[in-house]
Design a protein around this motif. Structure first.
Motif, mmCIF file in Angstrom:
data_model
loop_
_atom_site.group_PDB
_atom_site.id
_atom_site.type_symbol
_atom_site.label_atom_id
_atom_site.label_comp_id
_atom_site.label_asym_id
_atom_site.label_seq_id
_atom_site.Cartn_x
_atom_site.Cartn_y
_atom_site.Cartn_z
ATOM 1 N N SER A 163 30.377 26.384 4.937
ATOM 2 C CA SER A 163 31.684 26.941 5.254
ATOM 3 C C SER A 163 32.463 25.937 6.079
ATOM 4 N N CYS A 164 33.571 26.335 6.664
ATOM 5 C CA CYS A 164 34.309 25.452 7.569
ATOM 6 C C CYS A 164 33.404 25.054 8.715
ATOM 7 N N ARG A 165 33.544 23.813 9.170
ATOM 8 C CA ARG A 165 32.637 23.296 10.181
ATOM 9 C C ARG A 165 32.898 23.877 11.562
ATOM 10 N N SER A 166 31.806 24.045 12.341
ATOM 11 C CA SER A 166 31.943 24.330 13.754
ATOM 12 C C SER A 166 32.472 23.090 14.444
ATOM 13 N N PRO A 167 33.141 23.266 15.569
ATOM 14 C CA PRO A 167 33.595 22.086 16.310
ATOM 15 C C PRO A 167 32.413 21.276 16.816
ATOM 16 N N ALA A 168 32.641 19.974 16.959
ATOM 17 C CA ALA A 168 31.596 19.093 17.466
ATOM 18 C C ALA A 168 31.109 19.606 18.816
ATOM 19 N N PRO A 169 29.819 19.383 19.191
ATOM 20 C CA PRO A 169 28.880 18.498 18.496
ATOM 21 C C PRO A 169 27.820 19.231 17.666
ATOM 22 N N ILE A 170 27.961 20.570 17.441
ATOM 23 C CA ILE A 170 26.878 21.352 16.831
ATOM 24 C C ILE A 170 27.259 21.817 15.433
ATOM 25 N N ILE A 171 26.327 21.670 14.507
ATOM 26 C CA ILE A 171 26.421 22.242 13.174
ATOM 27 C C ILE A 171 25.397 23.379 13.088
ATOM 28 N N TYR A 172 25.848 24.545 12.627
ATOM 29 C CA TYR A 172 24.980 25.711 12.586
ATOM 30 C C TYR A 172 24.473 25.968 11.167
ATOM 31 N N VAL A 173 23.167 26.298 11.092
ATOM 32 C CA VAL A 173 22.548 26.749 9.850
ATOM 33 C C VAL A 173 22.110 28.192 10.067
ATOM 34 N N ALA A 174 22.408 29.067 9.116
ATOM 35 C CA ALA A 174 22.124 30.489 9.314
ATOM 36 C C ALA A 174 21.618 31.107 8.023
ATOM 37 N N GLY A 175 21.065 32.290 8.161
ATOM 38 C CA GLY A 175 20.621 33.052 7.009
ATOM 39 C C GLY A 175 21.435 34.289 6.765
ATOM 40 N N ASP A 176 22.504 34.501 7.554
ATOM 41 C CA ASP A 176 23.337 35.704 7.401
ATOM 42 C C ASP A 176 24.770 35.385 7.015
ATOM 43 N N GLY A 177 25.016 34.140 6.595
ATOM 44 C CA GLY A 177 26.356 33.761 6.186
ATOM 45 C C GLY A 177 27.262 33.294 7.291
ATOM 46 N N SER A 178 26.750 33.225 8.531
ATOM 47 C CA SER A 178 27.609 32.875 9.667
ATOM 48 C C SER A 178 27.555 31.398 10.024
ATOM 49 N N GLY A 179 26.804 30.606 9.285
ATOM 50 C CA GLY A 179 26.625 29.204 9.635
ATOM 51 C C GLY A 179 27.578 28.280 8.915
ATOM 52 N N ASP A 180 27.548 27.015 9.310
ATOM 53 C CA ASP A 180 28.253 25.979 8.567
ATOM 54 C C ASP A 180 27.532 25.709 7.249
ATOM 55 N N PHE A 181 26.208 25.858 7.282
ATOM 56 C CA PHE A 181 25.400 25.806 6.069
ATOM 57 C C PHE A 181 24.561 27.076 6.056
ATOM 58 N N ASN A 182 24.493 27.730 4.915
ATOM 59 C CA ASN A 182 23.877 29.050 4.854
ATOM 60 C C ASN A 182 22.749 29.084 3.834
ATOM 61 N N CYS A 183 21.654 29.712 4.253
ATOM 62 C CA CYS A 183 20.428 29.739 3.469
ATOM 63 C C CYS A 183 20.127 31.151 2.997
ATOM 64 N N ASP A 184 19.237 31.231 1.983
ATOM 65 C CA ASP A 184 18.906 32.540 1.438
ATOM 66 C C ASP A 184 17.406 32.832 1.451
ATOM 67 N N GLY A 185 16.620 32.012 2.189
ATOM 68 C CA GLY A 185 15.184 32.252 2.269
ATOM 69 C C GLY A 185 14.386 31.626 1.159
ATOM 70 N N LYS A 186 15.021 30.752 0.373
ATOM 71 C CA LYS A 186 14.329 30.062 -0.699
ATOM 72 C C LYS A 186 14.893 28.654 -0.804
ATOM 73 N N ASP A 187 14.012 27.663 -0.862
ATOM 74 C CA ASP A 187 14.447 26.255 -0.918
ATOM 75 C C ASP A 187 15.470 25.943 0.169
ATOM 76 N N ASP A 188 15.204 26.448 1.376
ATOM 77 C CA ASP A 188 16.168 26.278 2.472
ATOM 78 C C ASP A 188 16.217 24.858 3.004
ATOM 79 N N HIS A 189 15.255 24.016 2.585
ATOM 80 C CA HIS A 189 15.326 22.606 2.971
ATOM 81 C C HIS A 189 16.611 21.954 2.445
ATOM 82 N N VAL A 190 17.148 22.466 1.370
ATOM 83 C CA VAL A 190 18.356 21.862 0.793
ATOM 84 C C VAL A 190 19.506 21.934 1.787
ATOM 85 N N GLN A 191 19.807 23.133 2.286
ATOM 86 C CA GLN A 191 20.938 23.285 3.212
ATOM 87 C C GLN A 191 20.656 22.633 4.571
#
Length: 903
Positions: free
Chosen positions: A24-52
């Motif tokens: 999604s749109c990036r968080s301001p520097a210096p942190i990038i968020y990865v999440a499983g509920d859609g709230s991150g800059d990169f979002n995972c679904d519990g499968k092949d999460d190494h990609v995001q």
């Protein structure tokens, strides 16, 4: 430039929006968020999460304004490929964010879960704060200790920090690093990995502290051809199981400079191998190339492995300039300090002149090892006298099973009871009429230890408090601020009232963190107070007091917190810890800095409380203690007298809302204690309530703080096959036992373990029978084999038992054995334990486990005579399988009974 680049990335994201998950749109520097509920800059679904996660790590590596990838929890990120981290990057996560290896990953050896991005190395990497589940059982087809699924493996990487991680259930190492420098490894909890917790190879400047490590397969901390090492303030033990590990700490040299190795202030207990293993394999080399200092450690019950000879407290060979001083060794197997290689008769490395100095230690209660026990159980042993020398100076040795020395001698050691303050609780302070440190105060005793002022006259004693007698004490606390005081004038010590056993209650605890005001911290391994970096930290804690309704019965209530952090560091300001009464109830699943329950805010961010005078947000605490900024964490409990607050709760004056714990001032004074989730009973918060007792009925009992959990693995079984086709044959020496049926004949087994060391005061919490399945190799069976365990109805004689008879000239009432089932029914069909082997499954040469807890409890309690177990298959046709027996000759394949119990 950054803004323009982000715009381009956003456009690309819009074009591929159908390929979820996406950034999604990036968080301001210096942190990038990865999440499983859609709230991150990169979002995972519990499968092949190494990609995001790798996309996020690459983004940070490519954009210098960003430093951090943060894994949001609660969520489990399942990966099926390595995570690649670049230079100047922090990979962090919430404590309930979990990276989990997928099932049946099938990776090649030395492919880790986390690796540096560049094959030539990276620098300035931090990994912190989250959990890694290496999913051992989901990948059980591979062997442990062979390089599979290391959590982190770095090459040519410097300035590496790994802290506040929970890594567990793996095949390989926690952090493995080769050709690195400036490595910090601290505040981690490591449980049952498959090799080493930390393994540094050909590195420099390595420090590991405040880790809680339970070994499986190998060691907790290990260095090889590495210099400038500090291992301190760690708690190390072993997973008590046939597969448990080797040494607690391993220091290994085959070449190069291994100077300045310091191992201090650790507790090392119940290790399968030696507590510390120094192993040099290079043969002769210049004495200036190695030095090891081992001091102020506590070793107890180390060296339990029944299958090896190289066990003990400190076991070494091939190292020059080894100094072992001011340690305590209690109940160690084989010897407290021993020079040997892998066996007693192994000549060890070539070369001569290897010297170990053993000074100012207390060595007590050494016991023989299990394997080849003859000639073991001494205080100190040198099996390499032609090439190695042990110099003994001013040690105290007492009650060692075989004696004090083998191939060594001393003119300065003493031989007397050291008079520990609380040996059964592993409190190794020395009794003193002038005073010993109890953990919270100085306590005067009626006797003084002979170890006070008895150390080497040339040893430094400057850190001991006055009166220190101008000479160091022998033992763990010699030349520390907790050294017992000198002085010989006895005083009348008032006797403490004799309490009933304190009760330890169920506890909930949560951290409140100002810098993450909406985050819920219920599973952290620590709680914290004070301030750091302009952020504040508080805690709420609750104990179940429902069984107390009469406050007049309560004599005392003490809240104990175990201080461990920041290890080895002072703070600019003192930390005055205070306890208040939360103004409202709170929900452990939702409480945070901002909220006390789901969608219910505190009136005051950081928590609402009443003080002792009933003032809302008042400043008169119910209890307080001060930790000086100049003091170092000393890995022990600190006590808060919360008697008045507990009485207010138990009287019904106030609802039990628990405790709110904070610091009076909250800046530059951050400290941490272990929480209820730390995984170690002896470090968790505890509320000890002492009831008043009538003077007419004061029992004369020792003071017991809590029951202690112990483990035992019993291997000396007796076992016999029962074979229907040969009904009178006695099979007591077969290398296998077997169940099921083949060619219209049934097969059953009798097995017995000696439980005489346990009695009706032993509280068995679990008992598991392990059988090693190996036959029919490479073959399936027409039908499943459902293995069942029953209680033999009568005792039986291993020299005579058969399908038809249980003793000489004494027949079973029912051929094939008489048994009771779990419900007490003779020849019943409800087993105590069962496990199913599918007919389509091939033997996989490993142990299978049967939970026989209830049956063992019945034996230990005396409810029934211990007649062992009768093992059979539910149906006995076309399903024959075999396990190894006690006579198979391989220790790692014999039947085992593993117990966990409280005393």
């Amino acid at each position: 430039m950054l803004k323009r680049e982000l715009g381009v990335l956003f456009l690309v994201g819009c074009l591929i929006i159908t390929s979820a998950p996406v950034a999604s749109c990036r968080s301001p520097a210096p942190i990038i968020y990865v999440a499983g509920d859609g709230s991150g800059d990169f979002n995972c679904d519990g499968k092949d999460d190494h990609v995001q996660i790798n996309q996020a790590l690459k983004f940070v590596a490519d954009n210098s304004a960003y430093t951090t990838v943060h894994l949001k929890g609660p969520f489990t990120y399942v990966i099926d490929d390595t995570l690649l981290i670049g230079s100047n990057t922090i990979l962090e996560g919430d404590s309930n964010a979990v990276i989990k290896l997928t099932n049946n990953a099938g990776w090649e050896t030395m492919k880790p879960l986390i690796q540096q991005m560049s094959s030539s190395g990276n620098n300035n990497i931090t990994i912190r704060g989250f959990e890694v589940n290496v999913n051992h059982d989901g990948n059980s087809e591979l062997a442990k200790g062979k390089g599979y699924y290391n959590v982190i493996y770095f090459l040519y990487t410097s300035n590496v920090t790994v802290h506040d991680m929970y890594m567990h259930d793996g095949h390989g190492d926690g952090l493995r690093i080769k050709y690195g420098s400036n490595i910090k490894f601290y505040n981690n909890t490591i449980d049952k990995l498959g090799h080493d917790g930390l393994f540094a190879i050909e590195c420099s400047n390595v420090e590991a502290w405040n880790n809680r490590i339970t070994c499986r397969t190998n060691s907790a901390l290990r260095v090889w051809n590495t210099n400038n090492v500090k291992f301190h303030d760690n708690f190390i033990d072993s997973f008590y199981h046939w597969s448990a590990g080797g040494p607690g700490i391993q220091v290994e040299r085959s070449s190069g400079d291994m100077n300045n190795i310091k191992i201090y202030d650790n507790v090392i207990t119940n290790t399968y191998g030696p507590g510390i293993w120094l192993i040099g394999t290079a043969g002769a080399y210049d004495k200036s190339l190695s030095s090891v200092h081992i001091c102020h450690n506590i070793f107890y019950d180390s060296g339990t492995n029944p299958s090896i000879e190289w066990v003990g407290g400190v076991l070494g060979s091939g190292f020059h300039n080894v100094l072992v001083e001011n340690n305590v060794f209690d109940g160690v197997h084989n010897a407290a300090v021993v020079n040997m290689y892998s066996t007693d008769t192994n000549a060890g490395p070539s070369g001569t002149g290897f010297t170990t100095t053993v000074r100012n230690n207390i060595i007590v209660n050494t016991v023989p090892r299990t394997k080849n026990s003859a000639g073991t159980g001494y205080g100190v042993i040198n099996h390499l006298p032609s090439s190695h020398t042990i110099v003994l100076e001013n040690n105290c040795l007492y009650n060692n099973a075989a004696g004090n020395y083998k191939n060594v001698k001393s003119t300065t050691d003493i031989y007397a009871d050291p008079l520990f303050a609380g040996q059964s609780l592993h409190d190794y302070h020395l009794k003193s009429v002038a005073g010993h440190w109890s953990g919270t105060k100085w306590v005067k005793d009626s006797v003084s230890s002979p170890c006070i002022d008895a150390g080497n006259p040339s040893s430094d004693y400057s850190k001991e408090p006055e009166d220190n007698g101008n000479r160091i004490n022998i033992g763990r606390y010699g030349n520390t601020v907790y050294a017992s005081l000198s002085g010989t004038a006895p005083e009348v010590i008032p006797e403490d009232p004799v309490p009933q056993d304190p009760v330890v209650f169920k506890v909930s605890d949560n951290r409140l963190r100002e810098s993450s005001p909406d985050a819920v911290y219920r599973d952290s391994t620590f709680i914290d107070v004070g301030g750091m970096n302009n952020a504040r930290y508080r805690d709420v804690m609750w104990f179940d007091l429902s069984e107390y309704t009469n406050p007049s019965e309560i004599d005392n209530a003490t809240l104990s917190l175990y201080w461990y952090y920041p290890a080895g560091n002072k703070r600019p300001d003192d930390t005055i810890v205070e306890v208040y009464r939360p103004a409202s109830s709170w929900n452990t699943s939702y409480v945070s800095w901002n909220k006390r329950d789901k969608n219910v805010a505190w009136k005051n961010a950081g928590g609402d409380w009443y003080d002792k005078n009933g003032v809302l947000q008042g400043s008169t605490p119910y209890a307080t203690f001060t930790i000086r900024g100049s003091a170092f964490p000393d890995n022990r409990y600190y006590e808060l007298d919360v008697t008045e607050l507990v009485k207010e709760y138990t009287s019904g004056k106030y609802e039990n809302t628990g405790f709110l714990i904070k610091a009076r001032n909250e800046n530059n004074n951050y400290i941490a204690f272990y929480s209820n989730e730390c995984g170690k009973e002896t470090q968790k918060p505890s509320l000890n309530i002492t009831k008043k007792v009538s003077s007419e009925n004061i029992p004369v009992v020792p003071e017991i703080i809590e029951k202690i959990t112990l483990n035992a693995t019993l291997t000396g079984a007796i076992d016999n096959r029962l074979r229907e086709a040969s009904p009178d044959a006695v099979y007591q020496d077969s290398t296998f036992i077997d169940v099921g049926g083949i060619n219209d004949a049934g097969y059953r087994d009798m097995m017995g373990f000696d439980l005489s060391e346990f009695n009706n005061t032993t509280e068995v919490t679990s008992a598991n029978l392990f059988l090693y399945w190996y036959y029919p190799a490479g073959n399936t069976r027409p039908d499943d084999t459902i293995v069942e365990v029953y209680r033999p109805a009568s005792s039986w004689n291993t020299s005579y038992v058969s399908w038809n008879k249980r003793d000489k000239n004494v027949a079973w009432k029912n051929p094939g054995g008489d048994w009771y089932d779990k419900n007490g029914v003779l020849q019943g069909s409800t087993p105590y334990a069962t496990i199913t082997f599918k007919g389509s499954t091939l033997p996989d040469n490993r142990y299978y486990e049967l939970d026989v807890t209830e049956l063992v409890k019945e034996y230990v309690s005396g409810k029934y005579e211990n007649t062992g177990v009768l093992i059979k298959a539910r149906t006995e046709n076309n399903n024959y399988i075999a396990f190894y027996s006690i006579e198979c000759g391989i220790e790692t394949q014999v039947p085992k009974l593993q117990l966990e119990y409280l005393i």
